[in-house]
Scaffold this active site. Structure first.
Site, PDB file in Angstrom:
ATOM      1  N   HIS A  46      -5.922 -45.540 -30.265  1.00 19.62           N
ATOM      2  CA  HIS A  46      -6.615 -45.185 -31.501  1.00 19.62           C
ATOM      3  C   HIS A  46      -6.112 -45.980 -32.706  1.00 19.62           C
ATOM      4  O   HIS A  46      -6.350 -45.573 -33.846  1.00 19.62           O
ATOM      5  CB  HIS A  46      -6.459 -43.691 -31.774  1.00 19.62           C
ATOM      6  N   ARG A  71       0.673 -45.846 -25.672  1.00 12.50           N
ATOM      7  CA  ARG A  71      -0.580 -45.272 -25.193  1.00 12.50           C
ATOM      8  C   ARG A  71      -1.575 -46.433 -25.081  1.00 12.50           C
ATOM      9  O   ARG A  71      -1.957 -47.030 -26.090  1.00 12.50           O
ATOM     10  CB  ARG A  71      -1.113 -44.194 -26.127  1.00 12.50           C
ATOM     11  N   GLN A 149      -2.939 -38.164 -19.412  1.00 14.58           N
ATOM     12  CA  GLN A 149      -3.545 -37.279 -20.409  1.00 14.58           C
ATOM     13  C   GLN A 149      -4.702 -36.490 -19.796  1.00 14.58           C
ATOM     14  O   GLN A 149      -5.602 -37.049 -19.182  1.00 14.58           O
ATOM     15  CB  GLN A 149      -4.016 -38.090 -21.618  1.00 14.58           C
ATOM     16  N   GLU A 151      -7.665 -34.372 -20.974  1.00 18.93           N
ATOM     17  CA  GLU A 151      -8.365 -34.163 -22.244  1.00 18.93           C
ATOM     18  C   GLU A 151      -9.877 -34.001 -22.091  1.00 18.93           C
ATOM     19  O   GLU A 151     -10.616 -34.194 -23.058  1.00 18.93           O
ATOM     20  CB  GLU A 151      -8.044 -35.317 -23.202  1.00 18.93           C
ATOM     21  N   ASP A 177      -9.463 -34.176 -28.123  1.00 21.50           N
ATOM     22  CA  ASP A 177     -10.496 -34.589 -27.176  1.00 21.50           C
ATOM     23  C   ASP A 177     -10.894 -33.448 -26.251  1.00 21.50           C
ATOM     24  O   ASP A 177     -12.054 -33.351 -25.830  1.00 21.50           O
ATOM     25  CB  ASP A 177     -10.024 -35.789 -26.355  1.00 21.50           C
TER      26      ASP A 177
END
Length: 255
Positions: A46, A71, A149, A151, A177
């Protein structure tokens, strides 16, 4: 390569605390390193972080003995390879929705015989200057941290199969998310999302992995620690905005 102190702490049942960093500035990472974090997560998903940025941020984290984790943008072997070659000691892999995708992530992170990661004289391997490739491969496979993750609603449904994948160290709840996936974006406290999170907690507790979660403040961190989470991450923005507002409120009141 350096010992992964965060992974070592998780293995003996300790709780570790980390900070998400989105800004490509090793000086910022170095300053944060003085604050006592167990690890930092450099957010290439992100934020506009490229492997070169992460490589310098990894160097800065290493100066203070903080475990550098990235990440990645997506669960693809060539992407994972480039970020790991910076010397990062672990990865967050986003949007994993099945056991097959979790297996792909682990195989991309690990060298043979467990995985398919490409081998070269890169920074992660100390440029081939310190130990043999044979020794390095063994150390890297043992030390590298894999964070998957969870999500999406699909991932929650398939989690009993996902947690069976060997080599995952942390299953990480992405509240934002996850709420979006359940049709209530930005509402992690919604009963549907809370029910899904409880399912994640209960399923991960039956595995050999640790439970991880993103929190907004210390109160949320304590709440999750009481519910067995041992890999706690907070965003730098949450800490910074609260500290600045508290300072200005106090300063202006007394001015």
């Amino acid at each position: 390569m350096l010992k992964n102190t965060t992974k070592a702490k998780l293995k003996v049942g300790e709780t570790v605390f980390g900070c998400f960093v989105r800004y490509p500035d090793p000086n910022l990472v170095e300053v944060l390193g003085y604050q006592g974090w167990d690890f930092m997560v450099f957010d290439a998903e992100h934020a506009a972080l490229e492997p070169r940025d992460c490589e310098n941020m990894v160097r800065a984290a290493e100066l203070r003995g903080v475990t550098p984790i990235v990440r990645v943008t997506t669960n693809l072997q060539p992407i994972i390879l480039r970020f790991l070659d910076t010397g990062a000691q672990g990865l967050h892999v986003p949007w994993v929705t099945s056991a097959a995708e979790a297996e792909t992530a682990v195989r991309s992170v690990k060298y043979r015989p467990r995985g398919v990661r490409g081998l070269a004289s890169v920074r992660a391997a100390d440029y081939g200057q310190e130990i043999s490739f044979r020794e390095y491969v063994q150390q890297a496979n043992a030390e590298t941290l894999v964070v998957i993750q969870i999500e999406t609603s699909e991932a929650v449904e398939r989690l009993p199969e996902i947690v069976e994948v060997d080599g995952v160290d942390v299953f990480f709840i992405g509240p934002t998310d996850l709420s979006h996936s359940f049709g209530v974006p930005g509402q992690p406290q919604h009963p549907t999302v809370q029910k899904a999170m409880q399912r994640i907690v209960e399923t991960v507790a039956k595995s050999n992995a640790a439970l991880g979660v993103f929190v907004s403040d210390a109160a949320a961190a304590r709440w999750w620690c009481e519910r067995s989470a041992r890999y706690i991450v907070v965003g730098l923005e949450s800490l910074l905005s609260r500290a600045v507002r508290d300072f200005l409120r106090a300063a202006r009141r007394n001015g």
